[in-house]
Each structure stands twice: as structure tokens, then as C-alpha cells.
Design an enzyme around this catalytic site. Structure first.
Site, PDB file in Angstrom:
ATOM      1  N   HIS A   4       8.937   3.134   8.814  1.00 55.71           N
ATOM      2  CA  HIS A   4       8.816   2.199   9.958  1.00 55.71           C
ATOM      3  C   HIS A   4       7.671   2.816  10.930  1.00 55.71           C
ATOM      4  O   HIS A   4       7.597   4.040  10.843  1.00 55.71           O
ATOM      5  CB  HIS A   4      10.102   2.218  10.895  1.00 55.71           C
ATOM      6  CG  HIS A   4       9.824   1.491  12.250  1.00 55.71           C
ATOM      7  ND1 HIS A   4      10.002  -0.003  12.124  1.00 55.71           N
ATOM      8  CD2 HIS A   4       9.679   1.633  13.560  1.00 55.71           C
ATOM      9  CE1 HIS A   4       9.958  -0.486  13.559  1.00 55.71           C
ATOM     10  NE2 HIS A   4       9.718   0.450  14.262  1.00 55.71           N
ATOM     11  N   MET A  39      10.074  -6.680   4.752  1.00 53.91           N
ATOM     12  CA  MET A  39      10.160  -7.518   5.751  1.00 53.91           C
ATOM     13  C   MET A  39      11.405  -8.226   6.068  1.00 53.91           C
ATOM     14  O   MET A  39      11.446  -9.109   6.926  1.00 53.91           O
ATOM     15  CB  MET A  39       8.991  -8.375   6.305  1.00 53.91           C
ATOM     16  CG  MET A  39       7.610  -7.403   6.117  1.00 53.91           C
ATOM     17  SD  MET A  39       7.651  -6.024   7.218  1.00 53.91           S
ATOM     18  CE  MET A  39       7.340  -6.525   8.946  1.00 53.91           C
ATOM     19  N   SER A  65       0.661  -1.257  -0.054  1.00 54.06           N
ATOM     20  CA  SER A  65       0.032  -0.070  -0.118  1.00 54.06           C
ATOM     21  C   SER A  65       0.933   1.215   0.040  1.00 54.06           C
ATOM     22  O   SER A  65       0.743   2.349  -0.578  1.00 54.06           O
ATOM     23  CB  SER A  65      -1.059   0.105   1.177  1.00 54.06           C
ATOM     24  OG  SER A  65      -0.172   0.194   2.485  1.00 54.06           O
ATOM     25  N   GLU A 110       0.913   7.229   7.119  1.00 53.52           N
ATOM     26  CA  GLU A 110       2.284   6.385   6.296  1.00 53.52           C
ATOM     27  C   GLU A 110       1.957   7.065   4.810  1.00 53.52           C
ATOM     28  O   GLU A 110       2.894   7.345   4.036  1.00 53.52           O
ATOM     29  CB  GLU A 110       2.214   5.008   6.280  1.00 53.52           C
ATOM     30  CG  GLU A 110       2.586   4.659   7.872  1.00 53.52           C
ATOM     31  CD  GLU A 110       2.820   3.124   7.799  1.00 53.52           C
ATOM     32  OE1 GLU A 110       2.972   2.639   6.825  1.00 53.52           O
ATOM     33  OE2 GLU A 110       2.208   2.493   8.970  1.00 53.52           O
ATOM     34  N   ILE A 124      15.675  -8.254   6.900  1.00 50.74           N
ATOM     35  CA  ILE A 124      16.869  -7.528   7.179  1.00 50.74           C
ATOM     36  C   ILE A 124      17.940  -7.516   6.211  1.00 50.74           C
ATOM     37  O   ILE A 124      18.179  -8.716   5.783  1.00 50.74           O
ATOM     38  CB  ILE A 124      17.280  -7.893   8.647  1.00 50.74           C
ATOM     39  CG1 ILE A 124      15.969  -7.721   9.691  1.00 50.74           C
ATOM     40  CG2 ILE A 124      18.602  -7.295   9.050  1.00 50.74           C
ATOM     41  CD1 ILE A 124      16.233  -8.204  10.986  1.00 50.74           C
ATOM     42  N   LEU A 125      18.474  -6.313   5.929  1.00 55.21           N
ATOM     43  CA  LEU A 125      19.508  -6.473   4.928  1.00 55.21           C
ATOM     44  C   LEU A 125      20.911  -6.630   5.537  1.00 55.21           C
ATOM     45  O   LEU A 125      20.875  -5.686   6.496  1.00 55.21           O
ATOM     46  CB  LEU A 125      19.325  -5.115   4.055  1.00 55.21           C
ATOM     47  CG  LEU A 125      17.994  -5.211   3.114  1.00 55.21           C
ATOM     48  CD1 LEU A 125      17.530  -3.979   2.514  1.00 55.21           C
ATOM     49  CD2 LEU A 125      17.979  -6.334   2.002  1.00 55.21           C
ATOM     50  N   LEU A 172      19.600  -1.490  12.352  1.00 58.85           N
ATOM     51  CA  LEU A 172      18.014  -1.719  12.066  1.00 58.85           C
ATOM     52  C   LEU A 172      17.184  -0.667  12.592  1.00 58.85           C
ATOM     53  O   LEU A 172      17.135  -0.432  13.699  1.00 58.85           O
ATOM     54  CB  LEU A 172      17.475  -3.304  12.911  1.00 58.85           C
ATOM     55  CG  LEU A 172      15.917  -3.433  12.460  1.00 58.85           C
ATOM     56  CD1 LEU A 172      15.639  -3.927  10.917  1.00 58.85           C
ATOM     57  CD2 LEU A 172      15.468  -4.695  13.384  1.00 58.85           C
ATOM     58  N   ARG A 186      21.684 -15.762   3.475  1.00 57.70           N
ATOM     59  CA  ARG A 186      21.290 -14.357   3.453  1.00 57.70           C
ATOM     60  C   ARG A 186      22.043 -13.512   2.210  1.00 57.70           C
ATOM     61  O   ARG A 186      21.501 -12.848   1.253  1.00 57.70           O
ATOM     62  CB  ARG A 186      21.555 -13.374   4.658  1.00 57.70           C
ATOM     63  CG  ARG A 186      20.721 -12.134   4.725  1.00 57.70           C
ATOM     64  CD  ARG A 186      20.826 -11.460   6.049  1.00 57.70           C
ATOM     65  NE  ARG A 186      20.295 -12.260   7.113  1.00 57.70           N
ATOM     66  CZ  ARG A 186      19.027 -11.897   7.434  1.00 57.70           C
ATOM     67  NH1 ARG A 186      18.126 -11.152   6.610  1.00 57.70           N
ATOM     68  NH2 ARG A 186      18.230 -12.650   8.310  1.00 57.70           N
TER      69      ARG A 186
HETATM   70  C1  GRF Z   1       3.323  -0.807   7.332  1.00 57.48           C
HETATM   71  O1  GRF Z   1       2.767  -0.849   8.507  1.00 57.48           O
HETATM   72  C2  GRF Z   1       4.670  -0.036   7.097  1.00 57.48           C
HETATM   73  O2  GRF Z   1       5.050   0.958   8.156  1.00 57.48           O
HETATM   74  C3  GRF Z   1       5.506  -1.386   7.389  1.00 57.48           C
HETATM   75  O3  GRF Z   1       4.824  -2.264   6.629  1.00 57.48           O
HETATM   76  C4  GRF Z   1       3.324  -2.408   6.793  1.00 57.48           C
HETATM   77  C5  GRF Z   1       2.523  -2.514   5.372  1.00 57.48           C
HETATM   78  O4  GRF Z   1       3.111  -1.873   4.423  1.00 57.48           O
HETATM   79  N1  GRF Z   1       6.820  -1.035   7.023  1.00 57.48           N
HETATM   80  P1  GRF Z   1       2.614  -1.789   2.884  1.00 57.48           P
HETATM   81  O5  GRF Z   1       1.005  -1.909   3.159  1.00 57.48           O
HETATM   82  O6  GRF Z   1       2.914  -3.120   2.281  1.00 57.48           O
HETATM   83  O7  GRF Z   1       2.993  -0.691   2.223  1.00 57.48           O
END
Ligand code: GRF
Length: 192
Positions: free
Chosen positions: A108, A89, A12, A173, A91-92, A143, A64
Site C-alpha cells: 500500500h 485495486m 510494476s 516499493e 476490495i476482497l 482494508l 462481488r
Molecule cells: C502502486 O502505487 C502500488 O503501491 C499500488 O498500486 C500502484 C501501482 O502498482 N498498490 P503496479 O505498478 O501496478 O505494481
């Protein structure tokens, strides 16, 4: 400026960023990539005509570096000036992050430096905080740290659940990230 966006799910935030990069905006989206081939955001990006790529991190269980090497391929091919993590999601590693030092952003869902990591809304409610929010920051190896570029605040209301709070924060956001990217892309005097 060319922008690549990394997602893991619905995307989103990615959607709002792509939708904002039109007209006189100093940047354009050149790639949306995900660590999950099933990420719903990939179709949304494709429907908007943005190139997509997916590298399934589960194919690199525990490796990784291997995952990141695979992810780098489409990324470097797109040659972005800026990378936006948006609901990404994974960690790099410091090695990956340092390749894009000063030009990788993340959003975040907390008022950093409070609540780095996961379950941010539950933690804010649990702590009895009066407000919560989201932060866009430059990504550094540590992080959810790095220079803060913008924040959005919302009240925590009586009876809030992590879900109701997350929904309130998400609305902010979707306003904050495009605004920060527009500023970052215009202010920045990066070469290329
Ligand atoms: C959101 O809460 C964002 O802050 C976090 O991931 C969640 C989902 O984001 N990083 P999106 O809808 O996939 O952009």
C-alpha cells in the site's frame, strides 16, 4: 513456496517480485491473475513465462461473490502457498481473505496506519507531512490493515505533486516488496 500475484494494471511491483524469485529464492511465481483482461502486467508476466489468468470484474457488476468465485478457480488450481496483491485495486470480501489468512500480502503506498484507502500521496502532501512511503502488510478483512511486515520511507520535497511523490515511492516499493516476500517465504513454516 508457490506464489500467486494479483494485479489490476501495469504490474510494476509484480514484475519486480517475479524477477526476484530466481536462484536460491525460497519461492517461485505460479500465477499472475488480474481483474482486468487488458491489464498491461498480464503480458509482462506471460513474457516471463508465468501462467496468467484474467477475470473481468465488470462481467460481475455488483456480484462481488460471483467475481471472487470466478477468480478462485485459477487461483486454487495454481494452489499457491502465498498470494501477493500488487497494484490490485478490488476490495476482497472477508470470506475470500479468510481463505488465505496469514498468507496474503499487499503493498500500500502510504506509511500505514496513516492514509488507508486511495489518494494517499495527495493526502500526505495536503497534510504537510515531511515524509511518505509504502507498506507491505498481511491482508486481513479490514482494508489496508493487518500486521505490518515492512515499510519504506521517502521525504516529501517542496513542490512535490502527487505524481512526483508517487514516482519516488514506487522506486522504494520495487525494493521493499521483493525483500519482504523473500523474508516471508523463507521464515514461514506453512505446510505444503
Ligand atoms: C502502486 O502505487 C502500488 O503501491 C499500488 O498500486 C500502484 C501501482 O502498482 N498498490 P503496479 O505498478 O501496478 O505494481
Amino acid at each position: 513456496k508457490k506464489v500467486a500475484i494479483l494485479i489490476s494494471g501495469g504490474g510494476s511491483n509484480m514484475l519486480r517480485l517475479v524477477e526476484d524469485m530466481t536462484g536460491d529464492h525460497p519461492a517461485r511465481p505460479v500465477l499472475v491473475a488480474s481483474n482486468d483482461p487488458e491489464a498491461g502486467g498480464l503480458k509482462k508476466a506471460a513474457d516471463l513465462g508465468v501462467a496468467t489468468a484474467a477475470v473481468d470484474h465488470r462481467a460481475f457488476r455488483g456480484d462481488r461473490a460471483g467475481f471472487e468465485a470466478a477468480l478462485l478457480k485459477p487461483l486454487l488450481a495454481a494452489d499457491p502457498d502465498i498470494i501477493c496483491l500488487a497494484g490490485f485495486m478490488r476490495i476482497l470480501t472477508p470470506a475470500f481473505v479468510s481463505r488465505f489468512s496469514g498468507r496474503m500480502l499487499n503493498i500500500h503506498p502510504s506509511l500505514l496506519p496513516k492514509y488507508p484507502g486511495l489518494n494517499t500521496h495527495a493526502r500526505a502532501i495536503q497534510a504537510g507531512d515531511a515524509e511518505a512511503g509504502a507498506t507491505v502488510h498481511e491482508v486481513i478483512p479490514e482494508l489496508d490493515a493487518g500486521p505490518i511486515l515492512g515499510q519504506a520511507r521517502v521525504p516529501i520535497l517542496p513542490g512535490d505533486t502527487p505524481e512526483s511523490l508517487a514516482a519516488r515511492v514506487l522506486v522504494e516499493e520495487h525494493r521493499l516488496y521483493p525483500a519482504v516476500l523473500r523474508h516471508f517465504a523463507s521464515d514461514d513454516c506453512r505446510d505444503g
